[in-house]
Scaffold this active site. Sequence first.
Site, PDB file in Angstrom:
ATOM      1  N   SER A  17       0.805  -1.222   0.000  1.00  0.00           N
ATOM      2  CA  SER A  17       0.000   0.000   0.000  1.00  0.00           C
ATOM      3  C   SER A  17       0.835   1.268   0.000  1.00  0.00           C
ATOM      4  CB  SER A  17      -0.938   0.004   1.217  1.00  0.00           C
ATOM      5  OG  SER A  17      -0.196  -0.050   2.418  1.00  0.00           O
ATOM      6  N   SER A 137      15.212  -7.338   3.072  1.00  0.00           N
ATOM      7  CA  SER A 137      15.990  -7.142   4.300  1.00  0.00           C
ATOM      8  C   SER A 137      16.466  -5.688   4.309  1.00  0.00           C
ATOM      9  CB  SER A 137      17.152  -8.135   4.366  1.00  0.00           C
ATOM     10  OG  SER A 137      17.995  -8.037   3.232  1.00  0.00           O
ATOM     11  N   THR A 184      11.416   6.373   1.157  1.00  0.00           N
ATOM     12  CA  THR A 184      10.083   5.848   1.434  1.00  0.00           C
ATOM     13  C   THR A 184       9.579   6.448   2.745  1.00  0.00           C
ATOM     14  OG1 THR A 184      10.847   3.953   2.729  1.00  0.00           O
ATOM     15  CG2 THR A 184      10.709   3.665   0.321  1.00  0.00           C
TER      16      THR A 184
END
Length: 244
Positions: A17, A137, A184
């Site tokens: 999402s 990771s 992000t």
Amino acid sequence: MASADMTNSRILIVGGSSGMGLALAKQAIAAGAEVIIVGRNEDKLRHARAELQSSALSTVALDITQEAQVADLFGRIEGLDHIVSTAADIEGAYELLPSLDLKAAQRVVESKFYGPLLLAKYGARKLASTSSITFTSGIAAYRPSARGSVVAAVNAALEGLVRALAVELAPIRVNVVSPGWVNTPIWTFVAGDKKDETLDAMAKRLPVGRIGQPEDIAKAIGYLMGNGFTTGTTLHVEGGHRLI
């Protein structure tokens, strides 16, 4: 990864999402795949549906750290080609040891280790022999910060898990992408209001001269889904971070 490789595929993306998972969902749908995004936050899932606006997309709200919910999910899903997880709950975990809340550390372990373990446990039976599972990771396993002990340890543990799963679940392929510093929303928890300043400083140090973007990681995951001769591998996509 060529677009044709995803045509008519069904891909389940946990953490799709936002960030890297959402970028992968966009690329997969554009390439002709059907995508199922799984996440805990219904508001984020609603945002993803609005952004992607595709009949090839469906979303499911659940918590992959809860075994009963994961078992129920795969009890309702058939015919998957690929499973991907980019999920990570690191809120409160980037702290020096005297300030570290054990519950925050446990959430990292649950989201980045137990969650993927449960996805493999229940999801593998829904995959064909030519299918794949891919986790994420991170560079913290190789270049940890003073505040990053928990994240570094969990990333390293996940890579060990992937190698073992590649053996146990063969011929299903199991791999992990290790991203470097990628722009992000997760950086809000790492750097707070110094996010831009922190990322800019690292961009100047990296050999590639920039911070990663979600699309960089999505392309790497696409490669691992499409390459039938790659398993048990950690693919480093970090702009040369391990060299500095």
